[in-house]
Structures are given as C-alpha cells and as structure tokens.
Design an enzyme around this catalytic site. Structure first.
Site, PDB file in Angstrom:
ATOM      1  N   ARG A 214       7.322  -8.918 -19.298  1.00 59.22           N
ATOM      2  CA  ARG A 214       6.496  -8.765 -20.502  1.00 59.22           C
ATOM      3  C   ARG A 214       6.780  -9.910 -21.480  1.00 59.22           C
ATOM      4  O   ARG A 214       5.880 -10.456 -22.104  1.00 59.22           O
ATOM      5  CB  ARG A 214       6.807  -7.432 -21.193  1.00 59.22           C
ATOM      6  CG  ARG A 214       6.239  -6.228 -20.469  1.00 59.22           C
ATOM      7  CD  ARG A 214       6.343  -4.976 -21.333  1.00 59.22           C
ATOM      8  NE  ARG A 214       7.633  -4.329 -21.252  1.00 59.22           N
ATOM      9  CZ  ARG A 214       7.882  -3.234 -20.518  1.00 59.22           C
ATOM     10  NH1 ARG A 214       6.926  -2.690 -19.784  1.00 59.22           N
ATOM     11  NH2 ARG A 214       9.069  -2.691 -20.501  1.00 59.22           N
ATOM     12  N   ASP A 252      -6.380   1.794 -18.380  1.00 62.86           N
ATOM     13  CA  ASP A 252      -5.568   2.688 -17.547  1.00 62.86           C
ATOM     14  C   ASP A 252      -6.419   3.910 -17.242  1.00 62.86           C
ATOM     15  O   ASP A 252      -7.245   4.314 -18.076  1.00 62.86           O
ATOM     16  CB  ASP A 252      -4.285   3.105 -18.280  1.00 62.86           C
ATOM     17  CG  ASP A 252      -3.228   3.669 -17.330  1.00 62.86           C
ATOM     18  OD1 ASP A 252      -2.250   2.954 -17.021  1.00 62.86           O
ATOM     19  OD2 ASP A 252      -3.394   4.824 -16.876  1.00 62.86           O
ATOM     20  N   ASP A 299      -0.746  -4.530 -12.659  1.00 63.48           N
ATOM     21  CA  ASP A 299       0.533  -3.848 -12.418  1.00 63.48           C
ATOM     22  C   ASP A 299       0.273  -2.416 -11.928  1.00 63.48           C
ATOM     23  O   ASP A 299       0.570  -1.444 -12.626  1.00 63.48           O
ATOM     24  CB  ASP A 299       1.364  -3.829 -13.714  1.00 63.48           C
ATOM     25  CG  ASP A 299       2.756  -3.248 -13.502  1.00 63.48           C
ATOM     26  OD1 ASP A 299       3.234  -3.222 -12.351  1.00 63.48           O
ATOM     27  OD2 ASP A 299       3.372  -2.812 -14.501  1.00 63.48           O
ATOM     28  N   CYS A 339       5.153  -2.693  -7.066  1.00 67.89           N
ATOM     29  CA  CYS A 339       6.408  -1.961  -7.247  1.00 67.89           C
ATOM     30  C   CYS A 339       6.665  -1.028  -6.069  1.00 67.89           C
ATOM     31  O   CYS A 339       7.461  -0.106  -6.166  1.00 67.89           O
ATOM     32  CB  CYS A 339       6.417  -1.200  -8.570  1.00 67.89           C
ATOM     33  SG  CYS A 339       5.121   0.024  -8.697  1.00 67.89           S
TER      34      CYS A 339
HETATM   35  N1  SAH Z   1       2.318  -2.095 -16.800  1.00 62.03           N
HETATM   36  C1  SAH Z   1       2.814  -0.834 -17.283  1.00 62.03           C
HETATM   37  C2  SAH Z   1       3.212   0.114 -16.159  1.00 62.03           C
HETATM   38  C3  SAH Z   1       2.094   0.436 -15.176  1.00 62.03           C
HETATM   39  S1  SAH Z   1       2.386   1.874 -14.233  1.00 62.03           S
HETATM   40  C4  SAH Z   1       3.976  -1.096 -18.253  1.00 62.03           C
HETATM   41  O1  SAH Z   1       4.466  -2.242 -18.370  1.00 62.03           O
HETATM   42  O2  SAH Z   1       4.409  -0.149 -18.914  1.00 62.03           O
HETATM   43  C5  SAH Z   1       0.870   2.098 -13.419  1.00 62.03           C
HETATM   44  C6  SAH Z   1      -0.255   2.688 -14.271  1.00 62.03           C
HETATM   45  O3  SAH Z   1      -1.446   2.667 -13.486  1.00 62.03           O
HETATM   46  C7  SAH Z   1      -0.071   4.143 -14.689  1.00 62.03           C
HETATM   47  O4  SAH Z   1      -0.101   4.207 -16.084  1.00 62.03           O
HETATM   48  C8  SAH Z   1      -1.284   4.881 -14.098  1.00 62.03           C
HETATM   49  O5  SAH Z   1      -1.839   5.841 -14.988  1.00 62.03           O
HETATM   50  C9  SAH Z   1      -2.265   3.772 -13.868  1.00 62.03           C
HETATM   51  N2  SAH Z   1      -3.245   3.946 -12.801  1.00 62.03           N
HETATM   52  C10 SAH Z   1      -3.077   4.513 -11.581  1.00 62.03           C
HETATM   53  N3  SAH Z   1      -4.197   4.381 -10.840  1.00 62.03           N
HETATM   54  C11 SAH Z   1      -5.100   3.728 -11.619  1.00 62.03           C
HETATM   55  C12 SAH Z   1      -6.429   3.284 -11.411  1.00 62.03           C
HETATM   56  N4  SAH Z   1      -7.060   3.482 -10.266  1.00 62.03           N
HETATM   57  N5  SAH Z   1      -7.032   2.609 -12.415  1.00 62.03           N
HETATM   58  C13 SAH Z   1      -6.404   2.389 -13.581  1.00 62.03           C
HETATM   59  N6  SAH Z   1      -5.137   2.775 -13.829  1.00 62.03           N
HETATM   60  C14 SAH Z   1      -4.503   3.436 -12.865  1.00 62.03           C
END
Ligand code: SAH
Length: 395
Positions: A214, A252, A299, A339
């Site tokens: 980040r 999200d 991510d 991840c």
């Molecule tokens: N980048 C974030 C962590 C991401 S975790 C950070 O730094 O805090 C992955 C996220 O993807 C979760 O919040 C989940 O709700 C979301 N997610 C899962 N499937 C998804 C989709 N199809 N489209 C959009 N978001 C999604």
C-alpha cells in the site's frame, strides 16, 4: 503424566520432517501406537525409530503439525518462549512502540514456529485465529504468554476461530473475548487511520499483509486516476489519496466493506470529492468501466483454496489481468496480487504473462512484491509464502 502417543512414519516418508517441514500428512503414517484424540501432543518417529519431533495430532490431510524438532516439553514455558521471540522480532522491525504504525501481525503460524496460530495486533487488541485443534486446546497457555509478553500494552484478546477450526470441533465454540471486551478502534498504519471491526470484518479485520505494498502504491499515485478493485475497507485507496491521486474508485462486492472504505476516507481526509466507493462485482465493473484509469489495483480473494482447483484459479487470474491490461491507459501501472497459497509465484507470473500476451501490449515488471517481515516464512515451509504481487507498467 502419560507418555505421549508414538507415531511411526513409512520408510522414506521421514525426509520432509528431517528437513524441518512442520507438516506430517496422513499418508506418511505407518503406525500409530495408541489412540490419540484430536489435538493431543504426539511424538513422531522414522521407520528406523529415529525421533523426529513433537506436534499436535489432528484427523485430516495434515495429521501432525510439528511444534518442536527437539525434545523440549510443549507447555507453558514453550509457548511463552515462542511468543516472546515473535514479539521481539516485531520490536526489532520497529513495530512495537511505533506511533505511526500500531497494527501488525504478532504471530504468523509456521513462520514463527507456532503452526496453527495467527495473532494480529491492533493497537492493544490481539485477535487470535486458530487453525488447529491442538493449538486451540492450548489457548489458555497462549493467552497467558500474550499477557506476560505484552503486559500493560494488551487491552483485549479476541478468539476468532469459529470459521477456521474444523466444524466438528468448532461447533462447541463461538468467537469470544478471552480478556477485555469490545472497543471502538481506530488504528494507524504509516500515519493513515483505519477503523477496524475484528468481530464482523474479514479474516481478523484488516489485511495487514499489504502494508508495504500500500505504501508503494501511494508513491505511484500522484495525479493518477486510480481503480482499486477488490478494495475491501479502502486500504489502498487511502494511500492513493494520501499520494495525491486525482481520482479514486473503490470497488468491492461487499456493500458493508464499501461503507467502511468511505468511513476510512472520511477519517483521513476532509475533501471526499476525489473518491467514490462502489459495491459491484469486479468482473462486471471491468466489462463496462465508467472511466479510463492509469493506476489499477487487483487484489482478489484467494481464487484457489485447494490444489485441486488450481487450474480454475489460474484461469481467474488470467481473465482478470487480461481485462485490466486491455483497458488501462498507456503508461498505466497495475498492482496485481494473488493471495492463494496453492498458487506459486511462478504460476502467478505465468498467468499474468499469458494475460499480457493476449493483449499484445508492451508490459514490463517494475516490482515483485510479497508479504512483509511481520509475516515471516520458514525457509523449510514455503507454503507460508502466500502473498505474491507484480507491479506492471503497460505502454
Ligand atoms: N485490498 C484489500 C483486501 C482485499 S480482500 C486491502 O488492502 O484491504 C478481497 C476483497 O474482494 C474482499 O473484500 C471481498 O469482499 C472482495 N470480493 C470478492 N469477490 C469479489 C468480486 N467478484 N468482485 C468484487 N469484490 C469481490
């Protein structure tokens, strides 16, 4: 005290334990002398009767998680020593008494010699997440270890394991405070503020593992139009705004996460005109983006939770990255991550390579990213290296 149950491995199946790999798979076991209950401490021997280590027994594919390759007793002193060691390592990283950053991973399972245990630290609150029954049966000893090590710094300890322990065992438990109680908490990471909801949030409440990535993103953000896909509670978005991005869209699929992302932006900045949070599916969003972006963060959650769905996961990464590379403005930067523990660094890079080749654009790797030092990986247990990222420049 009764003698620990002795477990003998098949001939040739002792190699991985001799190389200090902490997992013994059920298929490697030749004979169990006795009837261990789940979570019991057992001793592991080779077929030649050589002592290999002591660990927690559990039914399932990973049958034993080795805690010690020596002969020390696994009890209060053992756990205290490991927790102290983990805490001292974070202190050396400058994370323990740091006003700018007061959120970090305190215990990273195998990477800290405590397989089956994660402890995340949110400015005085320790959130414990257990992944093995044996570790959970010892949670009072671990709690004591945390209290002794962190002393007055510790204001609460929350056990959040109802969904990470096998359901046959976890049915008896619910997520609960082992010490202290609920608090409203705003933590700081490189001076940026984040409200953490460890009770309802994903994992332990925050993706601490992306801290350094980040920060790097912030350095690329000046004057850019940023799309933060799978943005959760807006971690990358706050850094983008701090780095003077011109526009930031956080996407999200969880509306609750987007609400928190908006709150986190509010906590940090007075002017919200540059940020928009959108609850949407990332793939649908990319099919019809409302703007042209020149900095994107991809991510996604772990596409592959198990090895048998690996090829689907690689397809998922390919599809996502292909579309992003296709639509990003010339000179654009993409921070792309996986991840999934089951996806190796090589496999991830190959899917991004295929994605790039399909678009025909010129793509260069600027950085290769990983998890930070408070998420250490035992060199004998490379499965612990789960976070992989690439920063791409797309011309
Ligand atoms: N980048 C974030 C962590 C991401 S975790 C950070 O730094 O805090 C992955 C996220 O993807 C979760 O919040 C989940 O709700 C979301 N997610 C899962 N499937 C998804 C989709 N199809 N489209 C959009 N978001 C999604």
């Amino acid at each position: 005290m009764k003698e620990p149950v002795k477990i003998v491995l098949r001939s040739g199946k002792d190699q991985s334990a001799k190389r200090y790999h902490p997992w013994i798979f059920s298929g490697a076991i030749k004979k169990i002398h006795g009837k261990p209950v789940e979570g019991e401490i057992v001793e592991v021997y080779s077929n030649q009767d050589e002592f290999l280590g002591t660990g927690h027994y559990q039914e399932g594919s990973i049958a034993i998680r080795i805690l010690s390759f020596g002969t020390e007793e696994i009890g209060e002193d053992f756990y205290l020593a490991r927790i102290r060691e983990a805490t001292e390592a974070r202190a050396r990283l400058g994370l323990l008494n740091n006003d700018e950053t007061n959120v970090f991973r305190l215990v990273n399972a195998e990477g800290d010699g405590l397989p089956g245990l994660i402890v995340d630290y949110y400015d005085g609150i320790a959130v414990m997440q257990f992944h093995s029954i044996g570790m959970h049966l010892h949670r009072d000893l671990l709690l004591k270890g945390l209290q002794e090590t962190l002393a007055q710094k510790l204001t609460a300890v929350y056990d959040k394991s109802a969904s990470t322990l096998p359901s046959r065992y976890a049915a008896k438990y619910q997520n609960e405070y082992l010490f202290g109680g609920p608090e409203q908490k705003v933590v700081r990471e490189y001076g940026n503020q984040f409200r953490i909801d460890w009770e309802k949030g994903q994992k332990t409440g925050f993706f601490i593992d992306q801290r350094e990535n980040r920060k790097l993103l912030g350095e690329y953000s000046g004057g850019r139009k940023v799309l933060n896909l799978f943005g959760y509670t807006g971690g990358f978005s706050v850094y983008a705004r701090r780095g003077e991005a011109e526009l930031i869209n956080t996407v999200d699929s969880s509306a609750h996460a987007i609400d928190l992302a908006i709150q986190n932006m509010d906590l940090n900045f007075r002017d919200q005109s540059r940020h928009k949070g959108m609850a949407a599916d990332a793939f649908e969003f990319l099919a019809n983006p409302p703007d042209t972006y020149d900095l994107m963060i991809l991510d996604p959650p772990a596409f592959a939770k198990h090895h048998n769905v690996l090829s689907n996961a690689l397809q998922g990464y390919k599809r996502l990255n292909r579309r992003a590379i296709e639509i990003i403005a010339p000179g654009g930067i993409i921070f792309t991550f996986s991840c999934s523990q089951a996806v190796s660094r090589d496999n991830f890079r190959k899917s991004v390579f295929t994605a790039a080749a399909n678009t025909g654009r010129r793509v260069r790797i600027l950085h290769q990213l990983a998890q930070p030092a408070d998420h250490p990986v035992s060199i004998y247990h490379l499965e612990g290296e789960y976070l992989k990222g690439l920063v791409l420049q797309v011309d």
